[in-house]
Design an enzyme around this catalytic site. Structure first.
Site, short mmCIF file in Angstrom:
data_model
loop_
_atom_site.label_atom_id
_atom_site.label_comp_id
_atom_site.label_asym_id
_atom_site.label_seq_id
_atom_site.Cartn_x
_atom_site.Cartn_y
_atom_site.Cartn_z
N GLN A 97 -5.48 3.88 -6.48
CA GLN A 97 -6.61 3.61 -5.93
C GLN A 97 -7.55 4.98 -6.23
O GLN A 97 -7.07 5.97 -7.00
CB GLN A 97 -6.61 3.72 -4.20
CG GLN A 97 -5.89 4.97 -4.05
CD GLN A 97 -5.74 5.01 -2.14
OE1 GLN A 97 -4.57 4.85 -1.89
NE2 GLN A 97 -6.87 4.78 -1.62
N LYS A 121 6.29 5.42 11.35
CA LYS A 121 5.42 6.64 11.30
C LYS A 121 6.00 7.91 11.76
O LYS A 121 5.59 8.94 11.25
CB LYS A 121 4.14 6.03 12.28
CG LYS A 121 3.51 5.07 11.95
CD LYS A 121 2.77 4.67 10.58
CE LYS A 121 2.09 3.53 10.34
NZ LYS A 121 1.47 3.44 9.00
N HIS A 159 -7.23 2.48 2.50
CA HIS A 159 -6.79 1.30 1.87
C HIS A 159 -7.89 0.34 1.56
O HIS A 159 -7.65 -0.69 0.66
CB HIS A 159 -5.69 0.65 2.42
CG HIS A 159 -5.59 0.73 3.85
ND1 HIS A 159 -6.53 0.21 4.70
CD2 HIS A 159 -4.53 1.12 4.74
CE1 HIS A 159 -6.16 0.07 5.88
NE2 HIS A 159 -5.13 0.99 6.10
N ASP A 171 5.36 1.24 4.73
CA ASP A 171 6.20 1.63 6.03
C ASP A 171 6.34 0.49 6.92
O ASP A 171 7.07 0.88 7.91
CB ASP A 171 5.88 2.86 6.24
CG ASP A 171 4.39 2.82 7.04
OD1 ASP A 171 3.90 2.04 7.07
OD2 ASP A 171 3.95 4.04 7.60
N LEU A 186 0.90 -1.08 0.07
CA LEU A 186 -0.08 -0.20 0.01
C LEU A 186 1.00 1.23 0.04
O LEU A 186 1.54 1.48 1.02
CB LEU A 186 -0.92 0.02 1.35
CG LEU A 186 -1.93 -1.21 1.46
CD1 LEU A 186 -2.45 -1.21 2.93
CD2 LEU A 186 -2.72 -1.61 0.25
N ASN A 187 0.88 1.84 -0.99
CA ASN A 187 2.12 2.94 -1.31
C ASN A 187 1.12 4.33 -1.58
O ASN A 187 1.57 5.13 -2.50
CB ASN A 187 2.53 2.59 -2.44
CG ASN A 187 3.96 3.51 -2.93
OD1 ASN A 187 4.64 3.81 -1.72
ND2 ASN A 187 4.11 3.86 -4.06
N GLY A 188 0.07 4.54 -0.92
CA GLY A 188 -0.61 5.75 -1.36
C GLY A 188 -0.19 7.00 -0.49
O GLY A 188 -0.80 8.14 -0.49
N GLY A 189 0.56 6.66 0.52
CA GLY A 189 0.96 7.88 1.79
C GLY A 189 1.95 8.84 1.20
O GLY A 189 2.86 8.43 0.59
#
Length: 404
Positions: free
Chosen positions: A87, A291, A119, A149, A10-13
């Site tokens: 997404q 984080k 997500h 991450d 998940l690489n949307g951040g």
């Protein structure tokens, strides 16, 4: 079995919470390598070791897509097949009018008015991209989903054995959970409801029950967001229109002062839609998210060594838990400032707890052991000298090391 697997990150951040621009996955975390570099190294090592072809799939958002496409070019000669998809993009809603804050559908011209909807959007967007259908046709059976991450989220052949083993064909959805500590009180947990396992997030808990939710005794495990999901089952659930995810209402304030609502969903909440969903209690080492800069301090330190893209806890660490680190927001929250405060990363092998607040810098070769608290009051500065060994110490006030 590995040839039946797809790895999804998940690489949307964005890296904004740590003072960085662009995708979070391109922040340098260890030996000049980024989250994405380490992920690609892990998959390449897996493919070489077992002579297989496990593809890597990145779910980007409109915030990270362009930058990620540029970065992944450098991996083209490696033994890793990389796919990307985006997404969805949803309009932010005004808290007052409950209407979208823009009618302009050109996202690039009005980027503040749009957001990626969490997500949980993975399933539909993966299906829409055509990748899901393609992988199922190739005979791939499971995907392993995790946050980019989380440096502990590597492919574990033991778990793959569990999900693909002949006797366990019924497990369409496996969620990795780990023991909850006081540092994890906000993490989603597993509950039994209407004869099914479900994910319960803190945002879904009424205010009067939040303390119960945070209790380490009431809820002993929390969701690492490492998930193993059967690919043909995702296809079936979507085609039957059976994906019912709880909506999480997320309030935000924009830079212009406008209060907005974002409606989001969580990828783990799909658990209740699949047959034979289970939680697997995994070691803490599989949950190593970065984080904040306090997490970065741990992963850059001698607590870990790097092996084929994976971080391995040092055998010299006497106990398996990581130290609890709290770094002051004003001086340490941004990566650039954080790095400027350490001549090099201290020895943390025997550290239990570190609290640093105020204008504090660290010289070379500092060693921190037991519980160390360093507090520089407003207007004061503390310079920890090179070679210092602090063991169960409280340092406060003003301490400058002057060059003679």
């Amino acid at each position: 079995m590995l040839n039946k697997l797809v790895v999804v990150k998940l690489n949307g951040g964005l890296g904004t919470s740590m003072g960085c621009y662009g995708p979070k996955s391109v922040i340098t975390v260890r030996n000049d390598l980024t989250f994405l570099d380490l992920t690609v190294q892990q998959i390449e090592h897996l493919n070489k070791t077992y002579k297989v072809n496990v593809p890597l799939v990145l779910m980007n958002s409109f915030n990270t897509s362009d930058d990620t496409q540029q970065v992944i070019r450098k991996y083209k000669n490696l033994n890793v097949e990389i796919h990307t998809f985006n997404q969805s993009c949803h309009p932010r809603i005004s808290k007052d009018s409950l209407m979208p804050i823009t009618k302009n559908c050109d996202v690039e011209k009005n980027i503040e008015a749009w957001y990626p909807p969490g997500h949980g959007d993975f399933y539909q967007s993966f299906y829409n991209s055509g990748l899901l259908t393609r992988f199922v046709k190739e005979g791939r059976d499971y995907c392993f989903i995790s946050n980019i991450d989380n440096l502990g989220a590597t492919v574990d052949v033991n778990i793959l054995n569990l999900v693909l083993g002949q006797a366990n064909e019924q497990h369409e959805f496996v969620m990795e959970v780990t023991d909850k500590t006081r540092a994890d009180v906000k993490g989603g947990t597993l509950i039994q409801y209407e004869n099914r396992l479900r994910l319960l997030e803190i945002a879904q808990v009424p205010k009067e029950h939040v303390e119960d939710f945070k209790s380490v005794k009431t809820f002993k495990f929390f969701n690492t967001n490492n998930l193993w999901v059967k690919l043909p089952a995702i296809e079936r659930v979507l085609q039957q229109n059976a994906l019912q995810l709880e909506i999480i209402v997320n309030g935000k304030s924009l830079n212009n002062g406008l209060n907005v609502i974002q409606l989001e969903t969580a990828v783990g909440a799909a658990m209740k839609c699949f047959k034979g969903a289970v939680g697997v209690n995994v070691p803490r080492a599989r949950f190593l998210p970065v984080k904040k800069t306090s997490d970065l301090l741990l992963v850059m330190s001698n607590l870990y060594s790097l092996k084929s893209g994976s971080l391995v806890m040092s055998p010299q660490r006497m106990f398996p838990t990581t130290p609890l680190v709290k770094l002051g927001d004003n001086h340490f929250s941004k990566v650039k400032e954080f790095l400027q405060r350490f001549a090099n990363i201290p020895d943390l092998l025997e550290l239990d707890h570190l609290t640093v607040s105020g204008d504090v810098t660290f010289g070379r070769g500092v060693s921190l052991k037991g519980t160390v608290i360093i507090i520089a009051n407003h207007g004061d500065r503390i310079d920890i000298p090179s070679g210092a060994i602090l063991e169960n110490k409280i340092v406060s006030g003003n301490m400058r090391i002057l060059d003679h």
